[in-house]
Design a protein around this motif. Sequence first.
Motif, short mmCIF file in Angstrom:
data_model
loop_
_atom_site.label_atom_id
_atom_site.label_comp_id
_atom_site.label_asym_id
_atom_site.label_seq_id
_atom_site.Cartn_x
_atom_site.Cartn_y
_atom_site.Cartn_z
N UNK A 2 0.82 -1.20 0.00
CA UNK A 2 0.00 0.00 0.00
C UNK A 2 0.87 1.26 0.00
N UNK A 3 1.92 1.25 0.79
CA UNK A 3 2.83 2.40 0.85
C UNK A 3 3.52 2.67 -0.47
N UNK A 4 3.98 1.62 -1.14
CA UNK A 4 4.67 1.82 -2.41
C UNK A 4 3.68 2.26 -3.50
N UNK A 5 2.44 1.81 -3.40
CA UNK A 5 1.42 2.23 -4.37
C UNK A 5 1.09 3.70 -4.19
N UNK A 6 0.87 4.13 -2.95
CA UNK A 6 0.57 5.54 -2.73
C UNK A 6 1.76 6.42 -3.08
N UNK A 7 2.97 5.93 -2.86
CA UNK A 7 4.17 6.69 -3.25
C UNK A 7 4.24 6.81 -4.77
N UNK A 8 3.89 5.74 -5.48
CA UNK A 8 3.91 5.78 -6.94
C UNK A 8 2.87 6.77 -7.47
#
Length: 149
Positions: A2-8
């Motif tokens: 979830x964190x890497x998706x929101x960062x992307x």
Amino acid sequence: MLGSTTAAVQELQDATDLIDELAARRLGINRTDLRCLSRLSARGPQTASELAVAAGLTGGAMTTAVDRMERAGLVRRVRDTTDRRRVLVHLTDEAERLSAEIWGPIVADAHTELAGFTLAELGVIERFLSVALANQRRHAARLRTDLGT
């Protein structure tokens, strides 16, 4: 994940913001005017009132923006042929040409990149974008209320 998706998503928003800034500079307009051009490009000719709602502007601010874009040769006011009381804001041929020059290669590359996804993957991407758009619109409305606009 979830964190890497929101960062992307944040990285994509920042890259889009940079493209918008550079496009506005290339066109010799401000970001508000660019937002108006985007709405006209996506939705076709509109009255100044309709465009104001779509761009989140007051009527007075919209008149000023249309005047600026008209002076820049990017829009023209055209009396509606079905209702002569209405005046529609249209993109000019020059605006269409410049838009194709700026965004055409981006769209072409996106089509090429999206062609590498399966129909199922494209469905998930479309669903995500729909949910993200609804989220952005909901929070834009919240912030407008907070600002009293």
